[in-house]
Structure formats: C-alpha cells, structure tokens
Design an enzyme around this catalytic site. Structure first.
Site, short mmCIF file in Angstrom:
data_model
loop_
_atom_site.label_atom_id
_atom_site.label_comp_id
_atom_site.label_asym_id
_atom_site.label_seq_id
_atom_site.Cartn_x
_atom_site.Cartn_y
_atom_site.Cartn_z
N CYS A 74 -73.72 16.62 36.20
CA CYS A 74 -74.66 16.49 35.08
C CYS A 74 -75.14 15.05 34.96
CB CYS A 74 -73.97 16.91 33.78
SG CYS A 74 -74.99 16.63 32.30
N CYS A 77 -73.95 13.34 31.39
CA CYS A 77 -72.55 13.15 31.03
C CYS A 77 -72.21 11.68 31.25
CB CYS A 77 -71.66 14.03 31.91
SG CYS A 77 -71.55 15.76 31.36
N HIS A 194 -79.02 18.11 24.38
CA HIS A 194 -79.93 16.97 24.39
C HIS A 194 -81.29 17.39 23.85
CE1 HIS A 194 -81.43 19.05 27.95
NE2 HIS A 194 -82.49 18.25 27.94
N GLN A 196 -85.62 15.59 23.44
CA GLN A 196 -86.57 14.70 24.07
C GLN A 196 -87.50 14.09 23.02
OE1 GLN A 196 -88.24 16.23 27.96
NE2 GLN A 196 -87.29 18.14 27.25
#
Length: 382
Positions: A74, A77, A194, A196
């Site tokens: 990832c 991470c 997450h 944006q």
C-alpha cells in the site's frame, strides 16, 4: 494544538503531517524520503468542449497509477523496510501529499480564456494547471472514516480547512474541492481510508450550475441571505426530511434528491468554505459528520459505498458571495443487494429518476443511531 509539519518527497512533491493534539514531536527521520523517484512530468491538458461549454481534463498518464495493491504494498501505509511508501514516517496521524498521478498540475497558472463572440471554441486547449492532493485519514490500512475517533476526525477537518485556504491562494485556482470516494462500488483504487482534494483552474460544471442559481436568488432577495440558508430554514420548519439538528449544523435529505441515498449537511451560519468555520463549529462538525457516516453504515449488513463531496463556494467574485458551504453525501445503493447505475436518462440527459422517496429515506436515517461501541481507528502515537 494540532501540529503541522511540511516536507518534500524525493521528487519534490509536498507532504504535510497533521498530528493529533498531545502527540510527540516528529522525528527528523520522518521527514526524509529515501526513495529514488523519477522527475515529475509536465501537466496533462484541459480541452474546451464547445458543445457544452465545459472544460475536460485529459490525463493519459493516470493509466499507470496504482490500482488496488495488496496491503503489504500500500502506498499510503507508513513506510517500512519492505514497503518504502509515499509517507516516509513509520507512523502518522493524518497526512496530505501531492498525488503522484495527478489529474491536474503539478504546475499552476491560468488556462486559456473562453472563446470570444462568434467563435465556436473548437480546438481550444491548454495545460492542465491545478493541484491534486491525497489525504490519508489514518495509518491503519483497513477501516473507514466512520471508525475514526472524534479527535482524529477533527484533525482531518483541520487539514481540509488548512488546505482549502492554502490552495485557494495559488495562482489560477478557481475552486477547491475536498472529497472521499468510499467502496469498491464507487471505483476506489486504494482500500486504505483516504480522501482527495482537487484545486481546479476553472469553476466545475456542477459548481457553475449551482452557483448561477444561488446568485440569482441572492440578487432577488437583495443579498439578505443565501439560497442554501433559505433551503435549510425551510427543511427545518417542515421537518419530514430532517436527519439531525445540532447547534451549528443540520442534516437533511433534499426535497428533490437525485440519489437513492442523499444527505446534505449544512452549517447554520452562512460561510463559503471549511476555512471560514470557527473552532467551535469544526469541533461540532467532527461529531455530526461521524454520526452521519455511522447512520449510513447502519442501514444495511455491509458497509455503505458513498461519495462525500464538500461543496465550497467558487473563488469567482460573482459566484462566491452567494455560495454556501455544504456537504453532499450520496450513495448509489438503493437496496441491500442493488445499486443504481446511471443509464440513459441520467448519463446522457442528466435527467435523474430516483427509486426512493426523500421522506422515507430521512425516516430510516433518523431511526438508526450511531453505534458508540464501534472500534475506532485512533492512532497509537503518544
């Protein structure tokens, strides 16, 4: 106090740590990206659609972006010896960084002017100026925003507000849009929780449409109130579509909702964007936003796919005074095992047909209370 620390990644992209209150000082090692990365490319293109009058970003380089990698690879991470990720630190609270595969940017500036009278606008194009940033909500690879504790949610809100203010000041930026796509049914490319932030070099088509309607109302009432404030007052007086009411914010299902699940969260005070909220308002927002997300997840046995879209007033001087910050939280899920797909009427004509009634949806959302026993994703940094 929340600590904000800025650094640069190996290819010069900016990365900013937003640390929860009470966490220890960030180590110098957490600011150094030891990877060898290629130089950043030039922006893609924006092309003017002469039929609609809209700008379209062309970003062919995004075809190679990371797509649903395994957990041990990832990119957001914390960094380990086996996985040198986009985030140099071995632990973090909230991080914002420039997207490695941006739709807009990395350069900022002014795009070409709109066509002059008598010109169709065909073949007008320019560099895709702007900024695209990633907001990592937690160092944990699994989970969702709904599982963040209130302290962490408040740190994310602080990051949204700070980035809104900073990005709004960049040359050529006309609109700043924080958002989150959640769930495979929405089309996410990373499982890690997450969101944006896009900073556009133009006012987006939807914002322009909403802005024009809002400005007309604002002028019609001699600038006494915004359309958003008027609609909120009407919904609170009616009550049938209200989901929750707090001191500074209220949430309701709009009268003409387009999506099977659609909620608008609106501040009681007319403000243009997240940066304009007071500390007390941001504190309450961290609570009511988690409340709404948990209500969504309580409707069905499996987590709800959604798009969380923060509508902020464009920076256009004509549209901004009439603008009103609000969250539009939508899901295409119309039943436990059914999704709404945008087919002919919606996709081609923009004429939405809703399979649910706003009043029934609001009643269901009122009936489900957030589960206070949910395990949170608060970080372990001390």
């Amino acid at each position: 106090m929340r600590r904000i620390t800025s650094t640069r990644l190996a290819d010069s992209r900016e990365l900013i740590y937003f640390d929860d209150p009470g966490t220890r000082e960030r180590t110098p090692e957490s600011l150094v990206d030891h990877r060898e990365l290629p130089a950043r490319g030039e922006p893609g293109e924006v092309r003017y659609d002469a039929l609609s009058g809209d700008w379209v970003a062309v970003a062919a380089h995004r075809q190679t972006r990371t797509h649903l990698p395994p957990a041990d690879q990832c990119p957001i991470c914390p960094t380990t010896a086996a996985n040198p990720s986009e985030i140099p630190a071995s632990d973090y609270d909230v991080v914002v960084f420039e997207n490695r595969f941006p739709s807009l940017g990395p350069a900022v500036g002014d795009i070409p002017p709109l066509p002059s009278a008598g010109h169709s606008g065909h073949n007008i194009k320019g560099a895709a100026y702007g900024r695209c940033e990633v907001v990592a909500f937690t160092p944990q690879h699994t989970g969702s925003f709904a599982e963040l504790g209130q302290t962490r949610a408040r740190t994310v809100i602080e990051a949204w507000a700070q980035r809104t203010e900073t990005l709004s000041a960049l040359p050529g930026i006309k609109q700043v849009f924080p958002f989150e796509n959640r769930g495979a049914d929405i089309g996410v490319t990373l499982h890690h929780p997450h969101g944006q932030i896009y900073a556009y070099p133009y006012v987006t088509p939807r914002a322009a449409q909403l802005g024009a309607v809002a400005r007309k109302y604002y002028d019609d009432v001699d600038a006494k109130e915004t359309l958003g404030a008027s609609l909120l007052r009407a919904e609170r007086e009616d009550g049938s579509r209200m989901v929750l009411e707090a001191r500074h914010f209220s949430a309701y299902v709009p009268f003409a909702a387009r999506w099977p699940l659609e909620i608008h969260l609106v501040p009681h005070r007319s403000v243009p964007d997240l940066a304009a909220l007071t500390g007390e308002e941001r504190d309450e927002l961290s609570h009511v936003y988690l409340d709404l997300l948990n209500r969504l997840d309580a409707l069905y046995p499996t987590p709800m796919p959604y798009i969380s879209a923060w509508h902020q007033a464009p920076l256009d001087p004509l549209l901004r005074p009439a603008g009103q910050l609000h969250l539009q939280l939508t899901s295409p899920r119309r039943a436990a095992d059914k999704l709404k797909y945008l087919a002919g009427s919606e996709a081609a004509m923009g004429a939405f047909i809703n399979d649910t009634t706003p009043e029934a949806v609001a009643e269901r959302l009122r009936s489900v209370a957030p589960d206070s026993s949910n395990k949170t994703l608060e970080g372990t940094r001390a």
